[in-house]
Design an enzyme around this catalytic site. Sequence first.
Site, mmCIF file in Angstrom:
data_model
loop_
_atom_site.group_PDB
_atom_site.id
_atom_site.type_symbol
_atom_site.label_atom_id
_atom_site.label_comp_id
_atom_site.label_asym_id
_atom_site.label_seq_id
_atom_site.Cartn_x
_atom_site.Cartn_y
_atom_site.Cartn_z
ATOM 1 N N SER A 174 -23.825 10.675 1.822
ATOM 2 C CA SER A 174 -23.371 11.654 2.807
ATOM 3 C C SER A 174 -21.878 11.435 3.004
ATOM 4 O O SER A 174 -21.353 10.336 2.736
ATOM 5 C CB SER A 174 -24.099 11.442 4.145
ATOM 6 O OG SER A 174 -23.455 12.122 5.213
ATOM 7 N N TYR A 191 -27.276 5.235 10.909
ATOM 8 C CA TYR A 191 -27.361 6.207 9.812
ATOM 9 C C TYR A 191 -26.145 6.107 8.905
ATOM 10 O O TYR A 191 -26.280 6.027 7.668
ATOM 11 C CB TYR A 191 -27.489 7.625 10.356
ATOM 12 C CG TYR A 191 -27.353 8.682 9.279
ATOM 13 C CD1 TYR A 191 -28.383 8.904 8.369
ATOM 14 C CD2 TYR A 191 -26.182 9.428 9.146
ATOM 15 C CE1 TYR A 191 -28.253 9.854 7.356
ATOM 16 C CE2 TYR A 191 -26.043 10.372 8.139
ATOM 17 C CZ TYR A 191 -27.083 10.579 7.248
ATOM 18 O OH TYR A 191 -26.943 11.511 6.252
#
Length: 269
Positions: free
Chosen positions: A146, A159
């Site tokens: 990401s 995360y």
Amino acid sequence: MSLPAPAPGSVVVVTGASSGIGAELARSLAALGHDLVLVARREDRLQQLAEELRGEHGRDVLVHAADLTDQAAREGLIGFVAGTGRTITGLCNNAGYGLAGLAWERDLAQSRDMIELNVVALHDLTLLVVPDMIRAGTGAVLNVASVAAYQPLPGMAAYAATKAFVHAFSEALHEELAGTGVSVTTLYPGPVPTEFGDNAGLDLEGGSPGIMIVQPGEVARQAVAAMVAGRRSVNPGTVNRVTGLLGRYSPRSVLLPVMKRQLRSRTGS
């Protein structure tokens, strides 16, 4: 070329294939002629996608429902494919999710499961398939990171840390594999309209300028093209590439407060 051309008895495994980027990866791969193994917890969705791909592309598509947070399930997936007599020539480690909120207020077990899926499952599956690929002299792994991998992310601390692991592990492994015929491609999507935002408690589309949004089909198309070419990384969208550079090189004293405000605006907190 790193991802070999489709051949009888070979399959590409796609985890997290029940929706979003994972489902689009499966569609892109099937359109290229690859037979597939679709993996996720929601078997009903996998079956629907498998029927679609068989009908549209005439591919052999197998379904394997599994919770990859469990080590036995990860090993069972590899055993399942081996039991069919097929060879894994491609692996898309797409399964994963995010959790928004202050780290100490998150449920500890839920956070641990996220780390197990985003980090440990990706690590294990990659290393379970790579040795056979090396022996065959060809193969490709796609690991989904990401743009959050490029900087700490207040409001999604754990995360972002999981995606930083994917970034560092995958790019190093790609270099280790140089000359073997096997590649590891890391995908760095930015805001994508999938179920990810709802599951994480984020308003990704409302909280992001429209120019940053890249549709999951386009993300998958670029990712599969990068697998075929054996590229080290792919960052879909010009704005997201710039965002990645800012995350890497901006002073943390400036960047972290900005990221914190952005996350608050997207979570409504």
